[in-house]
Design an enzyme around this catalytic site. Structure first.
Site, mmCIF file in Angstrom:
data_model
loop_
_atom_site.group_PDB
_atom_site.id
_atom_site.type_symbol
_atom_site.label_atom_id
_atom_site.label_comp_id
_atom_site.label_asym_id
_atom_site.label_seq_id
_atom_site.Cartn_x
_atom_site.Cartn_y
_atom_site.Cartn_z
ATOM 1 N N HIS A 239 10.483 7.827 8.269
ATOM 2 C CA HIS A 239 10.273 7.080 7.316
ATOM 3 C C HIS A 239 8.646 6.527 7.740
ATOM 4 O O HIS A 239 8.635 6.173 8.887
ATOM 5 C CB HIS A 239 11.330 6.121 7.195
ATOM 6 C CG HIS A 239 11.126 5.297 5.869
ATOM 7 N ND1 HIS A 239 10.271 4.414 5.558
ATOM 8 C CD2 HIS A 239 12.079 5.282 4.894
ATOM 9 C CE1 HIS A 239 10.411 3.855 4.531
ATOM 10 N NE2 HIS A 239 11.451 4.287 3.987
ATOM 11 N N ARG A 261 6.230 0.509 -1.353
ATOM 12 C CA ARG A 261 5.179 1.101 -1.834
ATOM 13 C C ARG A 261 5.232 1.642 -3.196
ATOM 14 O O ARG A 261 4.284 1.548 -3.786
ATOM 15 C CB ARG A 261 5.261 2.375 -1.025
ATOM 16 C CG ARG A 261 4.767 2.087 0.652
ATOM 17 C CD ARG A 261 4.439 3.487 1.633
ATOM 18 N NE ARG A 261 5.790 4.165 1.822
ATOM 19 C CZ ARG A 261 6.155 5.239 1.428
ATOM 20 N NH1 ARG A 261 5.320 5.944 0.606
ATOM 21 N NH2 ARG A 261 7.381 5.649 1.951
#
Length: 583
Positions: A239, A261
């Protein structure tokens, strides 16, 4: 050595999303009177990775989205390595399962003003399709599942650690599972007609990792010893945004979810440069493998933050807006001294999910009769890269599938006698550390984490992986000479630390060997000495098996059962994406 014996009809290993759904579905579909037993290393609903899910659950529900679009995103995100029949079932049944979670399990997900489910943006997808409960979705799902399981007549073996899959003497079928009852330190063999393994992954052999330390790939290590084929074992997902809070806290490595994001969060290097658009036109919304490599490249150039990572910045989206939308993430960062809403937070790629696993068919059956595998223990659905939001969907979809299939199969299956030689060998293996002088197991685990991060991590080479294998072998040798005080085996956590590290060493070795066997770069596996992706039409996946002389890794061709590279199943007039372009 005394081994307690216990018989049941259906045995489920693990109590995450896969295990709980398997138990509930098996109870619905199995004949009346079928005994169902759930065994878990910790406490039901209080351990495992599903509880830790933050972002959400991918499902195609509308606004132009479709199962076909979700499927194409999954195949393309996985770089054409997924088992297409498994990926299709994942996408198709996610629609069924999300309704079940709401209407039967009792989950409450966030909604829009018109009452429809709110779906947020996740990277690498062409539609906003991630259903969620704030940024703590896993807690909602597991809490509601736990209520359902605890209210049913399902036998619970809590604090029971599975240490061996015990086959029949002819090795054609599974007889049962050997456990350590952690409360007493004794051994218990549970025979079952059908066993579902859903112990989860947990790539905690890396310096930076998201799962809790008790997640140590035990299921895959057991499957390897049982002779089962494992696919895609080189595919470890990092990740991109693991919290980097220093070596003094266990918070380091925990995920700052992808929705940050997706909502417009920016990644900045040590010079405050927004660097991801230098790597990919999608910027921060590229797939996890691309963003992880982008961050890692900045780290190697020393364009880093104080602790050696990069920054994520959300302040430009408005501090109050961030606090409202990402309350859990804001609080997590505050606990570690960071202001996510108004400041910047240090992040680093962190080992998060394992795409590899046991070879299964779309009904979760394995090559060993009586054994079914679902969730992160199963390979195939994600190929070389899992889309964020597809993980909890995969566990709940295939947990339910396993429960239905076992419920239908159990009537034709019988209780079987275990192979006494395998049973004896698994007991001896578990007792090995009590015959050695006590030593420092945790320091060995830290050494393994450094070796895997440096040599078999985000970016790889043949030289590095060979060096990693040498380091793993040395750690294993030292572990076998390191003992544990056996005065009291009840809740002997050092003993379990030893068993954890043994599993991690087994699986780490397979990751490196599979990485060497893949001489191209796909998804999570990036070879600097073979950076090309290879011919998509000739795509293959790796298959690892235990062998007398160690490990055998071969290749098998991907079967394009639904769509071939260069083609699509979307209508000709379908737009490439339903998501507004990143700014």
């Amino acid at each position: 050595m005394r081994i307690e014996r216990h018989d049941t009809d259906i045995l489920i290993l693990g109590s995450g999303g896969a295990g709980m759904f398997a138990a509930l579905h098996a109870q619905q579909t199995a004949p009346a009177g079928t005994r169902i037993t759930m065994a878990v290393k910790g406490l039901i609903g209080k351990c495992g990775c599903t509880r830790m899910v933050q972002g959400g659950y991918n499902v195609a529900l509308g606004h132009g989205d479709s199962v076909e679009r979700h499927f194409m995103d999954t195949i393309e995100g996985g770089k054409w390595l997924p088992d297409q029949d498994m990926a299709w079932k994942l996408c198709e049944q996610a629609v069924v399962r999300i309704r079940e979670l709401e209407n039967e399990i009792g989950c409450f997900f966030d909604r829009n003003a018109d009452g429809s489910l709110h779906q947020k943006a996740f990277a690498g997808q062409t539609a906003d399709r991630t259903v969620h409960k704030g940024d703590l979705t896993g807690i909602e799902i597991i809490n509601r599942l736990m209520e359902q399981v605890l209210s049913r007549p399902i036998e619970k073996l809590q604090e029971h650690r599975a240490i061996g899959l015990i086959p029949t003497a002819d090795r054609a079928a599974l007889a049962g599972v050997l456990f350590v009852d952690m409360r007493s330190g004794g051994f218990r063999l549970v025979r079952a007609r059908a066993v579902m393994m859903g112990t989860g992954g947990g790539p905690t052999m890396y310096k930076y990792h998201t799962p809790s330390g008790d997640k140590t790939m035990d299921g895959l290590a057991m499957a390897l010893r049982a002779g089962l084929p494992l696919r895609d074992m080189e595919m470890v997902q990092f990740h991109p945004t693991g919290l980097l809070a220093g070596d003094h806290t266990k918070m380091t490595g925990t995920v700052l979810e992808e929705g940050l994001r997706g909502a417009g969060g920016q990644l900045l290097n040590g010079a405050d440069h927004r660097f991801m658009f230098d790597t990919d036109p999608r910027g921060e919304r590229a797939t996890r493998d691309v963003v992880s490599r982008g961050i890692y490249a900045e780290m190697r150039r020393n364009n880093t933050s104080e602790n050696g990572g990069v920054f994520i910045s959300m302040a430009h989206l408005g501090p109050e807006n961030v606090r409202r939308k990402f309350a859990g993430m804001v609080q997590r960062c505050a606990d570690s001294g960071f202001d996510l809403a108004a400041g910047r937070v240090e992040v680093v790629p962190t080992a998060h999910y394992f795409m590899g696993g046991v070879v299964v068919d779309p009904d979760t059956r394995t090559a060993l009769e009586g054994l079914y595998v679902a969730g992160e223990d199963a390979g195939g659905a994600h190929g070389s890269n899992r889309l964020g939001g597809n993980g909890v969907a995969n566990s709940t979809v295939y947990g339910g599938v396993a429960g239905d299939v076992m419920g239908a199969d159990v009537a034709r299956l019988s209780l079987r006698d275990p192979d006494p030689e395998v049973l004896e060998a698994e007991v001896a293996r578990a007792l090995h550390p009590f015959a050695q002088p006590p030593g420092h197991v945790q320091s060995l685990r830290h050494t393994l984490q450094e070796a895997m991060w440096e040599d078999v991590g985000v970016m790889r080479t043949e030289t590095g992986m060979q060096r990693g294998l040498t380091r793993i072998a040395a750690i294993r040798d030292e572990l076998m000479q390191t003992g544990v005080d056996g005065t009291d085996r009840a809740f002997n956590l050092t003993w379990h630390d030893w068993l954890n590290l043994a599993s991690l060493c087994d699986v780490s070795e397979v990751i490196a060997h599979a990485g060497l066997a893949r001489e191209n770069s796909r998804g999570a596996h990036f070879r600097e000495d073979h950076p090309e992706g290879g011919d998509l039409g000739a795509s293959y996946y790796t298959v690892a098996r235990g062998a007398e002389d160690g490990l055998d890794v071969t290749r098998a061709p991907v079967r394009f059962t639904i769509v071939r590279p260069g083609e699509t199943i979307l209508p000709d007039d379908a737009p490439p994406s339903l998501v507004p372009a990143a700014e």
